[in-house]
Motif scaffolding. Structure first.
Motif, PDB file in Angstrom:
ATOM      1  N   GLY A  32       0.631  -1.290  -0.107  1.00  0.00           N
ATOM      2  CA  GLY A  32      -0.132   0.046   0.137  1.00  0.00           C
ATOM      3  C   GLY A  32       0.824   1.369  -0.036  1.00  0.00           C
ATOM      4  N   LEU A  33       2.096   1.135  -0.046  1.00  0.00           N
ATOM      5  CA  LEU A  33       3.069   2.343  -0.168  1.00  0.00           C
ATOM      6  C   LEU A  33       2.839   3.077  -1.584  1.00  0.00           C
ATOM      7  N   LYS A  34       3.047   4.264  -1.689  1.00  0.00           N
ATOM      8  CA  LYS A  34       3.018   4.640  -2.984  1.00  0.00           C
ATOM      9  C   LYS A  34       4.375   4.938  -3.471  1.00  0.00           C
ATOM     10  N   SER A  35       4.336   4.846  -4.942  1.00  0.00           N
ATOM     11  CA  SER A  35       5.815   4.865  -5.504  1.00  0.00           C
ATOM     12  C   SER A  35       6.603   5.950  -5.133  1.00  0.00           C
ATOM     13  N   THR A  36       5.780   7.044  -4.952  1.00  0.00           N
ATOM     14  CA  THR A  36       6.487   8.550  -4.397  1.00  0.00           C
ATOM     15  C   THR A  36       6.978   8.191  -3.083  1.00  0.00           C
ATOM     16  N   ASP A  37       6.748   7.109  -2.417  1.00  0.00           N
ATOM     17  CA  ASP A  37       7.302   7.206  -0.954  1.00  0.00           C
ATOM     18  C   ASP A  37       8.549   6.360  -0.950  1.00  0.00           C
ATOM     19  N   LEU A  38       8.876   5.666  -2.209  1.00  0.00           N
ATOM     20  CA  LEU A  38      10.198   4.646  -2.451  1.00  0.00           C
ATOM     21  C   LEU A  38      11.525   5.365  -1.756  1.00  0.00           C
ATOM     22  N   LYS A  39      11.576   6.747  -2.206  1.00  0.00           N
ATOM     23  CA  LYS A  39      12.693   7.358  -1.908  1.00  0.00           C
ATOM     24  C   LYS A  39      12.949   7.307  -0.293  1.00  0.00           C
ATOM     25  N   LEU A  40      12.005   7.691   0.241  1.00  0.00           N
ATOM     26  CA  LEU A  40      12.133   7.865   1.952  1.00  0.00           C
ATOM     27  C   LEU A  40      12.295   6.322   2.349  1.00  0.00           C
ATOM     28  N   LEU A  41      11.513   5.239   1.826  1.00  0.00           N
ATOM     29  CA  LEU A  41      11.884   3.991   2.574  1.00  0.00           C
ATOM     30  C   LEU A  41      13.297   3.894   2.251  1.00  0.00           C
ATOM     31  N   THR A  42      13.734   4.075   0.917  1.00  0.00           N
ATOM     32  CA  THR A  42      15.299   3.718   0.464  1.00  0.00           C
ATOM     33  C   THR A  42      16.307   4.434   1.461  1.00  0.00           C
ATOM     34  N   ALA A  43      15.945   5.627   1.855  1.00  0.00           N
ATOM     35  CA  ALA A  43      16.722   6.573   2.565  1.00  0.00           C
ATOM     36  C   ALA A  43      16.896   5.751   4.036  1.00  0.00           C
ATOM     37  N   VAL A  44      15.703   5.513   4.436  1.00  0.00           N
ATOM     38  CA  VAL A  44      15.457   4.580   5.775  1.00  0.00           C
ATOM     39  C   VAL A  44      16.393   3.431   5.987  1.00  0.00           C
ATOM     40  N   ILE A  45      16.316   2.579   4.733  1.00  0.00           N
ATOM     41  CA  ILE A  45      17.027   1.248   4.659  1.00  0.00           C
ATOM     42  C   ILE A  45      18.664   1.829   4.749  1.00  0.00           C
ATOM     43  N   VAL A  46      18.926   2.751   3.941  1.00  0.00           N
ATOM     44  CA  VAL A  46      20.429   2.883   4.048  1.00  0.00           C
ATOM     45  C   VAL A  46      20.906   3.422   5.203  1.00  0.00           C
ATOM     46  N   ALA A  47      20.078   4.293   5.964  1.00  0.00           N
ATOM     47  CA  ALA A  47      20.413   5.085   7.171  1.00  0.00           C
ATOM     48  C   ALA A  47      20.497   4.016   8.306  1.00  0.00           C
ATOM     49  N   LEU A  48      19.695   2.937   8.369  1.00  0.00           N
ATOM     50  CA  LEU A  48      19.579   1.823   9.101  1.00  0.00           C
ATOM     51  C   LEU A  48      20.953   0.719   8.920  1.00  0.00           C
ATOM     52  N   ALA A  49      20.963   0.527   7.627  1.00  0.00           N
ATOM     53  CA  ALA A  49      22.153   0.012   7.589  1.00  0.00           C
ATOM     54  C   ALA A  49      23.665   0.372   7.842  1.00  0.00           C
ATOM     55  N   LEU A  50      23.703   1.735   7.547  1.00  0.00           N
ATOM     56  CA  LEU A  50      25.044   2.671   7.832  1.00  0.00           C
ATOM     57  C   LEU A  50      25.225   2.953   9.372  1.00  0.00           C
ATOM     58  N   SER A  51      23.956   2.672  10.018  1.00  0.00           N
ATOM     59  CA  SER A  51      24.028   2.835  11.490  1.00  0.00           C
ATOM     60  C   SER A  51      24.182   1.438  12.437  1.00  0.00           C
ATOM     61  N   ILE A  52      24.601   0.460  11.480  1.00  0.00           N
ATOM     62  CA  ILE A  52      24.666  -0.876  12.386  1.00  0.00           C
ATOM     63  C   ILE A  52      25.760  -0.973  13.117  1.00  0.00           C
ATOM     64  N   PRO A  53      27.070  -0.383  13.115  1.00  0.00           N
ATOM     65  CA  PRO A  53      28.042  -0.369  13.845  1.00  0.00           C
ATOM     66  C   PRO A  53      27.757   0.172  15.133  1.00  0.00           C
ATOM     67  N   VAL A  54      26.948   1.212  15.158  1.00  0.00           N
ATOM     68  CA  VAL A  54      26.549   2.096  16.303  1.00  0.00           C
ATOM     69  C   VAL A  54      25.420   1.337  17.057  1.00  0.00           C
ATOM     70  N   LEU A  55      24.389   0.706  16.267  1.00  0.00           N
ATOM     71  CA  LEU A  55      23.376  -0.019  16.813  1.00  0.00           C
ATOM     72  C   LEU A  55      23.914  -1.434  17.593  1.00  0.00           C
ATOM     73  N   ARG A  56      25.179  -1.999  16.929  1.00  0.00           N
ATOM     74  CA  ARG A  56      25.609  -2.964  17.677  1.00  0.00           C
ATOM     75  C   ARG A  56      26.099  -2.677  19.048  1.00  0.00           C
ATOM     76  N   ARG A  57      26.701  -1.535  19.153  1.00  0.00           N
ATOM     77  CA  ARG A  57      26.876  -0.947  20.368  1.00  0.00           C
ATOM     78  C   ARG A  57      26.180  -0.530  21.622  1.00  0.00           C
ATOM     79  N   ASP A  58      25.243   0.080  20.948  1.00  0.00           N
ATOM     80  CA  ASP A  58      24.201   0.836  21.956  1.00  0.00           C
ATOM     81  C   ASP A  58      23.044   0.157  22.060  1.00  0.00           C
ATOM     82  N   LYS A  59      22.902  -0.420  23.037  1.00  0.00           N
ATOM     83  CA  LYS A  59      21.470  -1.289  23.347  1.00  0.00           C
ATOM     84  C   LYS A  59      20.373  -0.502  23.329  1.00  0.00           C
ATOM     85  N   ASP A  60      20.397   0.610  24.184  1.00  0.00           N
ATOM     86  CA  ASP A  60      19.281   1.548  24.076  1.00  0.00           C
ATOM     87  C   ASP A  60      18.708   2.011  22.752  1.00  0.00           C
TER      88      ASP A  60
END
Lengths: 364, 264
Positions: free
Chosen positions: A271-299
């Motif tokens: 149900g996402l619109k195709s115009t939402d995809l760039k937001l979704l992609t940005a979220v995926i990349v931001a999440l992936a790039l923050s993996i090192p920090v997320l590994r360290r910081d439990k909170d």
């Protein structure tokens, strides 16, 4: 029951389309892999050079050139664009990100000059896709998958060879330790320019392929290329591993691009619109790039999980509301309110627990 | 061999932080000279090496190596004549690449890089032999990523890389300073072996006065961008740390030698 069957059959077509997009864009991901991973250079030129490839290829096709030859022209044009960024960065010592942005912006004007308008349709023109569908008894999607696989395979083989040569090794070393390369007699300026030219050449080649498969070239078609490419590289690394020999890593990058498109197709179904995809992609990349920090910081990790759970809950509830009572604004509002409320409550709980824990430590 | 004539380098010229790092420095090296360089912090030791290697450009003066005007060449072209080992063990090797790939890069120092294969079978055999001579067992891990090696192993590898193609001049910039004492001693021992074997002309910067006296055939002391002492031959062999301390204190006007020199 029949609605389910219809859903899955349409899902099959969607996956087929996603796979064809995945391999065509996979060639772009290979180009980005060279600049981002091998050369360690965050190159924003790609947004411009992808559209450049589309513009050059489509315009030349309309001008009567053989569609396969236009791909080579797109490749060469992209190499020029990459070399421009390289010259800005090395000879004029402009920071890499800025050098890429400058070329990208300049390419927007250049692409409009090339096309003569904002876009060029390929209706009724001969493309690499029609060349295949005319000779083989297969559909558009399969033709795109075929040509994409052949080009991606050839590019992987060529890159595997090139990065094993003396120049290729020196480019890899430049991405790892520039000072060492200079101390060992390598011109890091030249090596970076070669790497950027090669990377952007492939991005433009991919732009040409995508333009031909979608049936038009457009100045806006490159927007977000870098983020899509990064997402594909990261997905490839997560699923197929970042190790192994060079050919394997390149293959995983292309497969990452395919998986990215499949994910996008599925999310669109949700149900996402195709115009939402760039937001979704940005979220995926931001999440992936923050993996090192997320590994360290439990909170932070807990916050992330709650946020993701909230997003999924939101989509589920809103879809359920729309399915149960189509057009019922009150129910839709209630669904949204419930999802957002649950997420906020989750956040509040974590925050309060954290505060209480810290207060207890301070008291001791 | 190496001739530095009246070389000067000023950092931050025209600002409040202006610093004359190298001040009309002249130095001549004979072929086969192994010169140790000592001096306090900010004396210009590393700057001198960086001016020779081209990491920094001299403001004035000339740097000649066997008649070639080095100061007119960019860093990567000067590399043809120079072998370099840095203080930071991370600096001299590419962590993401294998040991043999690093050696193959070094093997091509000063040569044109083309589209032929980056490493050949014949080279591999030579690398195996040379690595074995280090006595660190690296010859059995030639495919391993250099990032997996310890600082001492990396520094030994860098030393081997710097001398794989015989350089006209070997520049060692405090190459043992970042290592623990035992590893530093091992790398220093290897340095002596390699330099002695090929009779390499060498400039070795060190903070350790005992090493400076023990190694090489000539010792220079720098202060405020100049050479204030140049001791060679038998006179050098008879030196003691206390002699150097005395010279240093006289030069710096009674100022105490810094802790690192004392500890050395």
């Amino acid at each position: 029951m029949s609605t389910f069957a219809a859903f899955f059959s349409s899902m099959g077509t969607a996956v087929q389309g996603a796979a064809s997009q995945g391999v065509l864009w996979g060639v772009m991901t290979l180009g980005l892999y060279i600049t981002y991973k091998v050369l360690d250079f965050a190159d924003l030129t790609v947004d411009g050079s992808f559209a450049l490839g589309g513009a050059v290829s489509a315009t030349l096709i309309v001008g009567g050139m053989d569609p396969f030859l236009t791909l080579i022209a797109a490749l060469l044009a992209g190499m020029l664009a990459g070399a421009a960024t390289g010259l800005l960065h090395t000879k004029l010592q402009i920071p890499g990100i800025l050098a890429g942005i400058l070329t990208m912006i300049a390419l927007y004007s250049i692409n409009i000059r090339i096309i003569g308008a904002a876009n060029v349709p390929l209706l009724g023109e001969k493309t690499v896709i029609t060349a295949i569908t005319d000779t083989l008894p297969i559909g558009k999607n399969w033709a795109a998958i075929l040509i994409g696989t052949i080009v991606a395979g050839a590019v992987i083989a060529a890159l595997y060879w090139f990065f094993g040569t003396e120049i290729g090794c020196a480019i890899r070393a430049t991405g790892s330790n520039e000072r060492m390369v200079r101390a060992l007699g390598g011109s890091t300026d030249q090596l970076k320019i070669i790497g950027l030219a090669l990377g952007n050449g492939l991005v433009a080649l991919s732009g040409g392929l995508v333009a031909q498969s979608q049936g038009y070239g457009d100045v806006g078609m490159g927007t977000g290329t870098i983020v899509i490419g990064l997402a594909s590289i990261i997905i490839g690394e997560v699923i197929f591993g970042a190790g192994g020999n060079f050919a394997r890593r390149l293959l995983s990058v292309v497969l990452g691009s395919v998986v990215y498109r499949v994910i996008i197709a599925m999310v669109l179904r949700l149900g996402l619109k195709s115009t939402d995809l760039k937001l979704l992609t940005a979220v995926i990349v931001a999440l992936a790039l923050s993996i090192p920090v997320l590994r360290r910081d439990k909170d932070l990790r807990v916050y992330g999980i709650v946020l993701l759970a909230g997003a999924v809950l939101y989509l589920l509830l809103v879809n359920a509301a729309a399915a149960l009572a189509p057009g019922n604004a009150t129910l839709l509002f209630a669904a949204r309110f419930a999802a957002l409320g649950a997420t906020a409550a989750g956040f509040g709980t974590i925050w309060l627990t954290g505060r209480r824990k810290m207060a207890a430590i301070l008291k001791r | 061999m190496l001739k530095l004539e009246n070389v000067s380098k000023v950092f931050n010229r025209g600002t409040i932080n202006e610093k004359r790092a190298i001040n009309g420095l002249s130095l001549h090296l004979a072929p086969g000279d192994f010169v140790t360089v000592i001096g306090g912090n900010g004396a210009g030791k590393s700057t001198m090496l960086n001016l020779i290697s081209g990491t920094l450009a001299a403001d004035s003066g000339s740097i000649l190596l066997d008649g070639v005007q080095l100061q007119k060449l960019p860093e990567h072209l000067r590399a043809k004549f120079l072998g370099r080992v840095f203080q930071d063990p991370m600096m001299g090797t590419a962590a993401d690449m294998g040991i043999e790939e690093n050696l193959a890069m070094a093997y091509r120092r000063g040569k044109k890089r083309g589209l032929s294969w980056g490493i050949t079978a014949a080279e591999r055999e030579e690398y195996h032999r040379r690595l074995a001579s280090l006595g660190l067992g690296l010859e059995d891990r030639m495919k391993s990523k250099v990032g997996l090696l310890s600082g001492g192993q990396r520094q030994a590898l860098t030393l081997l890389m710097a001398t794989l193609q015989k350089p006209k001049l070997l520049l060692l910039d405090e190459h043992t300073a970042a290592l623990d004492p035992k590893t530093a001693a091992k790398v220093l021992e290897l340095t002596g072996e390699i330099v002695g074997l090929d009779k390499l002309t060498t400039l070795m910067v060190t903070h350790n006065m005992r090493d400076a006296i023990r190694m090489g055939n000539r010792l220079i002391m720098m202060h405020e961008g100049r050479i204030i002492a140049d001791i060679a031959g038998e006179k050098k062999m008879g030196l003691h740390v206390s002699d150097l301390m005395e010279m240093f204190e006289k030069a710096s006007g009674g100022e105490f030698a810094n802790d690192r020199m004392l500890l050395g």
